[in-house]
Design a protein around this motif. Sequence first.
Motif, PDB file in Angstrom:
ATOM      1  N   GLY A 168       0.830  -1.199   0.000  1.00  0.00           N
ATOM      2  CA  GLY A 168       0.000   0.000   0.000  1.00  0.00           C
ATOM      3  C   GLY A 168       0.858   1.240   0.000  1.00  0.00           C
ATOM      4  N   LYS A 169       0.569   2.196  -0.890  1.00  0.00           N
ATOM      5  CA  LYS A 169       1.343   3.424  -0.993  1.00  0.00           C
ATOM      6  C   LYS A 169       0.648   4.557  -0.231  1.00  0.00           C
ATOM      7  N   HIS A 170       1.444   5.312   0.564  1.00  0.00           N
ATOM      8  CA  HIS A 170       0.847   6.335   1.423  1.00  0.00           C
ATOM      9  C   HIS A 170       1.753   7.564   1.484  1.00  0.00           C
ATOM     10  N   GLU A 171       1.146   8.683   1.833  1.00  0.00           N
ATOM     11  CA  GLU A 171       1.862   9.925   2.105  1.00  0.00           C
ATOM     12  C   GLU A 171       1.278  10.551   3.369  1.00  0.00           C
ATOM     13  N   LYS A 172       2.147  11.235   4.123  1.00  0.00           N
ATOM     14  CA  LYS A 172       1.678  11.893   5.330  1.00  0.00           C
ATOM     15  C   LYS A 172       2.579  13.081   5.630  1.00  0.00           C
ATOM     16  N   PRO A 173       2.001  14.203   6.063  1.00  0.00           N
ATOM     17  CA  PRO A 173       2.817  15.373   6.396  1.00  0.00           C
ATOM     18  C   PRO A 173       3.808  15.047   7.507  1.00  0.00           C
ATOM     19  N   ILE A 174       4.961  15.705   7.428  1.00  0.00           N
ATOM     20  CA  ILE A 174       5.976  15.538   8.455  1.00  0.00           C
ATOM     21  C   ILE A 174       5.773  16.601   9.526  1.00  0.00           C
ATOM     22  N   ASN A 175       5.765  16.179  10.772  1.00  0.00           N
ATOM     23  CA  ASN A 175       5.566  17.105  11.883  1.00  0.00           C
ATOM     24  C   ASN A 175       6.755  18.030  12.048  1.00  0.00           C
TER      25      ASN A 175
END
Length: 259
Positions: free
Chosen positions: A251-258
């Motif tokens: 599964g490919k995902h993206e998430k903002p970096i804190n």
Amino acid sequence: MLPTLPPLRCLMKNIWRDAMGVLLVLAFAWARPSAAGVVIDGTRVIYHAQDKEATIKLTNAGKRPILVQTWMNQVNDTSSPGASKVPFTLTPPIFRLEPGKGQAIRAQYTREPLPTDKETLFWLNVLEVPPKMKADDRSVLQFSVRTRIKFIFRPSNLPGSPGSAFEQLSWTLAATEDGRGVVLKASNPTRYYVNFAQVGIKAGNRSYMHPGGGMVAPGATEAFAIPDFDARSVDGVKATFETISDLGAIGKHEKPINP
């Protein structure tokens, strides 16, 4: 003026070196490597606490019979078969596998205490030993090949879902210990292991990848080195990662970096 010729000793040394190089190339071209034959059905084993046993299927995809030995060890344990103490038994631990045939391995939990509030990871090892060469098989290169896959013990009634654990990961950037590079840190507040096929950073139209996959344990933080990325010059970066499910799906995902 005539060119200066190298000493005879140097000429002979170069000729000998080149000749040996040719002989090595010919030797490896003539030798036929004996490829690994055992195929494991699945990329990991999930052992649910309520199950009596887990079954792992092996198949000999080669053309010769092979001897197979299986054992388990803990995550940071590289000991030989039988030396590692784990609360599981494998049956059969050693057997002969004919070409084109399969063998089911049964893993059984021996009920020694394991954490009940999070998953526990072990390694399942499969060693295949090819048969002894015949007199007319001198051109065959043979190797004993060891394959290992993750073996995860999953307690009953854990909160959350293993398939959605990646959604709770938090991502931060930090400098390496020498201050010359950047690491991407993944913190896992869940009770499940999260396994990655890839981890990296997306900044605008460019991607910077960690060389290889990895995993982050329950309640732990794992750092992934990101070569060639300068965090001081880019804003709005995102963590980009590929997770591996219980069934081996990507599964490919993206998430903002804190911050």
